[in-house]
Design an enzyme around this catalytic site. Structure first.
Site, PDB file in Angstrom:
ATOM      1  N   SER A  88       0.808  -1.230   0.000  1.00  0.00           N
ATOM      2  CA  SER A  88       0.000   0.000   0.000  1.00  0.00           C
ATOM      3  C   SER A  88       0.836   1.272   0.000  1.00  0.00           C
ATOM      4  CB  SER A  88      -0.951  -0.005   1.199  1.00  0.00           C
ATOM      5  OG  SER A  88      -0.219  -0.252   2.366  1.00  0.00           O
ATOM      6  N   THR A 190      -0.869   2.665   4.538  1.00  0.00           N
ATOM      7  CA  THR A 190      -0.250   3.986   4.344  1.00  0.00           C
ATOM      8  C   THR A 190       0.683   4.338   5.505  1.00  0.00           C
ATOM      9  OG1 THR A 190      -2.208   4.798   3.232  1.00  0.00           O
ATOM     10  CG2 THR A 190      -0.836   6.456   4.288  1.00  0.00           C
ATOM     11  N   THR A 208       1.552   6.920   0.137  1.00  0.00           N
ATOM     12  CA  THR A 208       0.616   5.797  -0.054  1.00  0.00           C
ATOM     13  C   THR A 208       0.415   5.479  -1.535  1.00  0.00           C
ATOM     14  OG1 THR A 208      -1.596   5.009   0.577  1.00  0.00           O
ATOM     15  CG2 THR A 208      -1.485   7.251  -0.242  1.00  0.00           C
ATOM     16  N   ARG A 218      -8.672   8.492  -8.738  1.00  0.00           N
ATOM     17  CA  ARG A 218      -9.107   8.731  -7.350  1.00  0.00           C
ATOM     18  C   ARG A 218      -7.898   9.135  -6.475  1.00  0.00           C
ATOM     19  NH1 ARG A 218      -7.573   6.790  -2.075  1.00  0.00           N
ATOM     20  NH2 ARG A 218      -9.354   6.972  -0.699  1.00  0.00           N
ATOM     21  N   THR A 241      -4.536   7.281   8.552  1.00  0.00           N
ATOM     22  CA  THR A 241      -4.523   6.138   7.645  1.00  0.00           C
ATOM     23  C   THR A 241      -5.950   5.612   7.576  1.00  0.00           C
ATOM     24  OG1 THR A 241      -3.598   3.933   7.243  1.00  0.00           O
ATOM     25  CG2 THR A 241      -3.882   4.556   9.531  1.00  0.00           C
ATOM     26  N   GLY A 242      -6.260   4.888   6.507  1.00  0.00           N
ATOM     27  CA  GLY A 242      -7.612   4.350   6.384  1.00  0.00           C
ATOM     28  C   GLY A 242      -8.380   5.007   5.257  1.00  0.00           C
TER      29      GLY A 242
HETATM   30  N1  ASP Z   1      -5.628   6.857   3.375  1.00  0.00           N
HETATM   31  C1  ASP Z   1      -5.301   6.224   2.127  1.00  0.00           C
HETATM   32  C2  ASP Z   1      -6.246   6.695   1.068  1.00  0.00           C
HETATM   33  O1  ASP Z   1      -7.426   6.860   1.328  1.00  0.00           O
HETATM   34  C3  ASP Z   1      -5.373   4.744   2.131  1.00  0.00           C
HETATM   35  C4  ASP Z   1      -4.973   4.027   3.347  1.00  0.00           C
HETATM   36  O2  ASP Z   1      -4.491   4.585   4.317  1.00  0.00           O
HETATM   37  O3  ASP Z   1      -5.142   2.821   3.308  1.00  0.00           O
HETATM   38  O4  ASP Z   1      -5.808   6.819  -0.050  1.00  0.00           O
END
Ligand code: ASP
Length: 331
Positions: A88, A190, A208, A218, A241-242
């Site tokens: 990721s 990330t 990321t 996106r 993150t997320g």
């Molecule tokens: N925050 C990142 C995103 O939305 C992805 C992740 O942290 O998994 O691109």
């Protein structure tokens, strides 16, 4: 008090605080709420999302050798960008639905400067490109082909970022050909990193490959100032993150730093930022994860996530540890 109610109450109290603080003059506000930079801080310090021990160790070494926080977070993030096993970040990141690996990154220094690149193909060390945007251009953000062209002009070598393992995973995903971007809530993800150097100055970085199998084009929170990262050297820093869409809708990292400015601890600020997401009416937070880390000027840290599994690495008092964060969804 039940955690849910506690967070609801915290949000209301937080609002009260904002309203109250806007009534007092800026000078008084500053004296009251901003942590005095003369107070002794824990330094050097590094905190980063997920189990990123080698990255944190690398950043810590920069600091222990007398380097500054900006160099530390850049060097730390580069470790994950080069780690092909991490799917990721950087090389080996899972591609978008068309099979292209596109990377996002941003960086902030202790003077409040910011640089970012979005949707970059074939350049592994996007965190360093983001730094070049910050330092060598009059802009803060470059996107797609322009960002790649800029990187090449600065000596970055283009390379194929899609590893065999990530290609296989994408091909498997295509068999179902259902559009449901995947947020990996259990594993390494990330990297967002914050550091305090020996002078007590704070910088941060975030890099990321974004959501696996995202729509082409996106972009999430990670490269956006105030979303995936925010640093104010007077107060502290935060990173996320997320699911970036949820972080962006609540401007999560900026929110956390502003809550700390108003006197909340990093932990309280992270909990309230998660509260702002999960307490939205009808929000189905069961299907996605968001995790935050934060540090204030004194070197106090905080972390909180919606679900279990979120962990972070922290280098403090010469020790580097991976710690599981507290989380909201305990039911
Ligand atoms: N925050 C990142 C995103 O939305 C992805 C992740 O942290 O998994 O691109």
């Amino acid at each position: 008090m039940k955690r849910r109610n506690f967070i609801k109450k915290a949000s209301v109290t937080g609002l009260g605080l904002v309203a109250a603080s806007s009534l007092i003059s800026c000078k008084e506000d500053k004296e009251k709420a901003v942590p005095a930079s003369t107070k002794s801080a824990i330094k050097p310090l590094v905190i980063a999302t997920w189990k990123t021990d080698l990255a944190v160790e690398t950043a810590a070494k920069v600091l222990e050798d007398g380097g500054n926080a900006l160099d530390a977070v850049e060097q730390g993030c580069r470790i994950e960008e080069a780690n092909e096993k991490g799917q990721s970040v950087g090389k080996g990141g899972l591609p978008d639905r068309d099979g292209d690996v596109t990377l996002d990154a941003c960086i902030m220094d202790s003077k409040g400067n910011y640089g970012a690149v979005l949707g970059v193909k074939e350049i592994k060390h996007v965190i360093s490109v983001a730094r070049k945007v910050m330092e060598d251009t009059p802009h803060v953000m470059l996107v797609g082909e322009g960002a790649k062209k800029f990187a090449i002009s600065k000596g970055f070598e283009p390379e194929n970022l899609l590893t065999e393992a990530s290609k296989k995973a994408w091909e498997k995903w295509k068999e179902k050909s259902e559009y449901k971007p995947i947020i990996n809530i259990e594993n390494h993800d990330t990297i967002g990193m914050l550091a305090i150097d020996k002078n007590g100055d704070i910088s941060g970085a975030c890099t990321t490959s974004g959501l696996a199998y995202k729509m082409a084009g996106r972009v999430g929170d990670s490269p956006i100032i105030g979303g995936g990262l925010f640093v104010d050297n007077e107060v502290g820093g935060a990173s996320a993150t997320g699911l970036g869409e949820e972080v962006l809708k609540t401007v999560g990292s900026f929110l956390i730093v502003e809550l700390m400015r108003q006197g909340k601890s990093p932990q309280e600020a992270c909990e309230e930022a998660i509260g702002r997401i999960v307490n939205k009416p009808g929000k189905n937070f069961k299907d996605f994860q968001v995790g935050y880390i934060a540090v204030n000027k004194q070197g106090e840290t905080g972390a909180y996530s919606i679900h279990e599994w979120f962990s972070y690495n922290i280098y403090k008092n010469k020790e580097n540890k991976n710690i599981k964060s507290d989380f909201y969804n305990k039911a």
